[in-house]
Motif scaffolding. Structure first.
Motif, PDB file in Angstrom:
ATOM      1  N   TRP A 127       0.809  -1.232   0.000  1.00  0.00           N
ATOM      2  CA  TRP A 127       0.000   0.000   0.000  1.00  0.00           C
ATOM      3  C   TRP A 127       0.833   1.268   0.000  1.00  0.00           C
ATOM      4  CZ3 TRP A 127       0.805   2.933   4.300  1.00  0.00           C
ATOM      5  CH2 TRP A 127       1.242   2.282   5.451  1.00  0.00           C
ATOM      6  N   SER A 128       2.139   1.156   0.218  1.00  0.00           N
ATOM      7  CA  SER A 128       3.030   2.316   0.151  1.00  0.00           C
ATOM      8  C   SER A 128       4.411   1.855  -0.284  1.00  0.00           C
ATOM      9  CB  SER A 128       3.130   3.005   1.511  1.00  0.00           C
ATOM     10  OG  SER A 128       4.130   4.012   1.479  1.00  0.00           O
ATOM     11  N   ARG A 156       1.131   3.671  -4.423  1.00  0.00           N
ATOM     12  CA  ARG A 156       1.500   5.073  -4.211  1.00  0.00           C
ATOM     13  C   ARG A 156       2.856   5.210  -3.532  1.00  0.00           C
ATOM     14  NH1 ARG A 156      -3.165   8.956  -2.741  1.00  0.00           N
ATOM     15  NH2 ARG A 156      -4.696   8.385  -4.286  1.00  0.00           N
ATOM     16  N   TRP A 187       3.592   7.396  -1.208  1.00  0.00           N
ATOM     17  CA  TRP A 187       3.379   7.601   0.228  1.00  0.00           C
ATOM     18  C   TRP A 187       2.143   6.839   0.689  1.00  0.00           C
ATOM     19  CZ3 TRP A 187       7.477   9.063   2.706  1.00  0.00           C
ATOM     20  CH2 TRP A 187       8.436   9.789   2.049  1.00  0.00           C
ATOM     21  N   VAL A 188       1.002   7.457   0.732  1.00  0.00           N
ATOM     22  CA  VAL A 188      -0.230   6.749   1.138  1.00  0.00           C
ATOM     23  C   VAL A 188      -1.381   7.145   0.249  1.00  0.00           C
ATOM     24  CG1 VAL A 188       0.326   6.265   3.533  1.00  0.00           C
ATOM     25  CG2 VAL A 188      -0.678   8.452   2.963  1.00  0.00           C
TER      26      VAL A 188
END
Length: 150
Positions: free
Chosen positions: A84-85, A147, A149-150
């Motif tokens: 997720w990051s 992504r 970052w988040v």
């Protein structure tokens, strides 16, 4: 050109926040006294950051690649927090920094946290991503799916 070690940005930010607090105190954050709710909130935020860093280290160690910034990865890990990051370690570092800022009521640290993020986003991460693009043909697909970052 090699960028600064990621932790150096955070250490410099804390040192500058402490110096600024001493020279020109602000009153942005509530005072954090020992055992106050504000102090415990900061400890919880820092603890969450440390937990994220441990969670990010596990799949890297399991894949037999390095967990150290600036060292060449031998495997492209895309599971766990990396699903997720692309930068869970740096998110963890920022949470630890934010937790320290809150726990110790470092008012100038409120400016330091986004500046540390900016330094990582503009110097450390692009250098690491360039290296990953060179080493792993699948990094481009991963970068499009997950992504930064988040």
């Amino acid at each position: 050109m090699r960028s600064w070690p990621p932790d150096a940005f955070a250490a410099l930010a804390v040192a500058m926040a402490l110096l600024a607090e001493w020279m020109l105190p602000l009153r942005v954050l509530p005072d954090a006294h020992v055992l106050s709710a504000v102090s415990w909130l900061g400890v919880a935020i820092a603890g969450a950051g440390l937990a994220l860093e441990v969670a990010a280290a596990r799949p890297l160690a399991g894949a037999g690649t390095t967990t150290r910034a600036g060292q060449a990865a031998t495997v492209l890990v895309t599971d766990g927090p990396f699903g997720w990051s692309r930068n869970p370690f740096y998110i963890g570092l920022l949470l630890v920094l934010a937790g320290v800022v809150v726990a110790f009521s470092l008012d100038w640290g409120v400016l330091a946290v986004p500046l540390v993020w900016l330094a990582h986003d503009r110097t450390v991460v692009p250098a690491e991503e360039a290296m990953l693009h060179q080493r792993f043909p699948g990094f481009g697909d991963y970068a499009r799916r997950v992504r930064r970052w988040v």
